[in-house]
Design an enzyme around this catalytic site. Structure first.
Site, PDB file in Angstrom:
ATOM      1  N   ARG A 160      -1.173  47.552  -1.698  1.00  0.00           N
ATOM      2  CA  ARG A 160      -0.178  47.619  -2.770  1.00  0.00           C
ATOM      3  C   ARG A 160       0.093  49.073  -3.135  1.00  0.00           C
ATOM      4  O   ARG A 160      -0.825  49.839  -3.405  1.00  0.00           O
ATOM      5  CB  ARG A 160      -0.671  46.857  -4.010  1.00  0.00           C
ATOM      6  CG  ARG A 160       0.376  46.795  -5.116  1.00  0.00           C
ATOM      7  CD  ARG A 160      -0.113  46.019  -6.314  1.00  0.00           C
ATOM      8  NE  ARG A 160      -1.079  46.759  -7.119  1.00  0.00           N
ATOM      9  CZ  ARG A 160      -1.459  46.411  -8.341  1.00  0.00           C
ATOM     10  NH1 ARG A 160      -0.976  45.313  -8.888  1.00  0.00           N
ATOM     11  NH2 ARG A 160      -2.334  47.119  -9.014  1.00  0.00           N
TER      12      ARG A 160
ATOM     13  N   THR B 172       5.047  51.571  -7.030  1.00  0.00           N
ATOM     14  CA  THR B 172       6.118  50.564  -6.990  1.00  0.00           C
ATOM     15  C   THR B 172       5.571  49.137  -7.046  1.00  0.00           C
ATOM     16  O   THR B 172       6.339  48.199  -7.282  1.00  0.00           O
ATOM     17  CB  THR B 172       6.932  50.712  -5.699  1.00  0.00           C
ATOM     18  OG1 THR B 172       6.091  50.409  -4.574  1.00  0.00           O
ATOM     19  CG2 THR B 172       7.468  52.128  -5.543  1.00  0.00           C
TER      20      THR B 172
ATOM     21  N   ASP C  87     -11.197  46.328 -10.072  1.00  0.00           N
ATOM     22  CA  ASP C  87     -10.767  46.317  -8.677  1.00  0.00           C
ATOM     23  C   ASP C  87     -11.811  45.567  -7.852  1.00  0.00           C
ATOM     24  O   ASP C  87     -12.938  46.041  -7.686  1.00  0.00           O
ATOM     25  CB  ASP C  87     -10.603  47.748  -8.164  1.00  0.00           C
ATOM     26  CG  ASP C  87     -10.009  47.798  -6.765  1.00  0.00           C
ATOM     27  OD1 ASP C  87     -10.673  47.315  -5.825  1.00  0.00           O
ATOM     28  OD2 ASP C  87      -8.895  48.319  -6.607  1.00  0.00           O
TER      29      ASP C  87
ATOM     30  N   ASP D 202     -13.392  47.517  -4.849  1.00  0.00           N
ATOM     31  CA  ASP D 202     -14.344  48.544  -5.264  1.00  0.00           C
ATOM     32  C   ASP D 202     -15.658  47.929  -5.733  1.00  0.00           C
ATOM     33  O   ASP D 202     -16.744  48.435  -5.461  1.00  0.00           O
ATOM     34  CB  ASP D 202     -13.750  49.402  -6.375  1.00  0.00           C
ATOM     35  CG  ASP D 202     -12.647  50.318  -5.870  1.00  0.00           C
ATOM     36  OD1 ASP D 202     -12.485  50.447  -4.653  1.00  0.00           O
ATOM     37  OD2 ASP D 202     -11.927  50.883  -6.718  1.00  0.00           O
TER      38      ASP D 202
END
Length: 210
Positions: A103, A107, A201, A204
């Site tokens: 991703r 944007t 995340d 992560d």
């Protein structure tokens, strides 16, 4: 698109531990695997089967076996890898393909950077694994990729989702046979496209910051 939110106290409990920022990566990985197995039970409820005849120690009888072509499990790299073991434990005869989706953090648009899938997925049931359904862009692109290869039945499994992501995915998959299985639906997305309260995340937390 059909949406199924698994309502079970064990799922809620495991999600609670996953959300805790102090949960270390080894425990996070272990709980993710356990949670996916619970979600996979719901996700495979409509897996295609065929009748087979077997012999028990007592008599001959009929039962069910997974049909051919075998289901295809597709984790979205890299965070989806943390869900793979939990899925194949429940569906060991499935084949495994891989999709690398990234991703753009400005944007929020998805990009495909790697794929390892059969060229022809005609007649295949596909199970896509992605821990977080945030904006819906990456998962929607992955599902489109599978349908473009000939898949006719796709089930997506996510640990949790934002309402915005569910709505976006429904729009992106309109007219397709898609099922979405979730551990829970959270409150919202923040201005950076992260799920609130979420769990951070997932990649992560599974594998570190590398």
């Amino acid at each position: 698109m059909r949406v199924h939110v698994a309502d079970h106290p064990l799922i809620t409990h495991k999600l609670t531990v996953l959300r805790d920022k102090n949960t270390p990566s080894p425990i996070f990985r272990s709980l993710t695997e356990e949670l996916v197995t619970l979600l996979a039970y719901e996700a495979t409820r409509e897996v295609r089967t065929e009748t087979v005849e077997i012999e028990t120690p007592v008599t001959t009888t009929t039962g069910l076996a997974i049909s051919s072509p075998r289901p295809l499990v597709v984790p979205i790299l890299r965070a989806g890898l943390g869900m793979l073991e939990g899925m194949v434990k429940l569906l060991p005869t499935a084949e495994v393909g891989f999709l690398g989706m990234l991703r753009d953090e400005e944007t929020f648009e998805p990009k495909t950077y790697a794929e390892r899938l059969p060229d022809d997925l005609s007649g295949r049931q596909c199970f896509v694994l992605d821990p977080m359904l945030a904006t819906g862009g990456s998962l929607g692109a992955a599902i489109k990729f599978l349908f473009d290869r000939g898949a006719d039945d796709v089930t997506a499994i996510c640990l949790l989702a934002a309402p915005e992501g569910v709505a976006a995915l429904e729009k992106l998959t309109e007219g397709r046979d898609v099922k979405l299985v979730l551990g829970t639906v959270d409150e919202r997305l923040d201005e950076h496209g992260y799920i609130v309260p979420g769990l951070g995340d997932a990649g992560d937390r599974l594998y570190g910051l590398v």
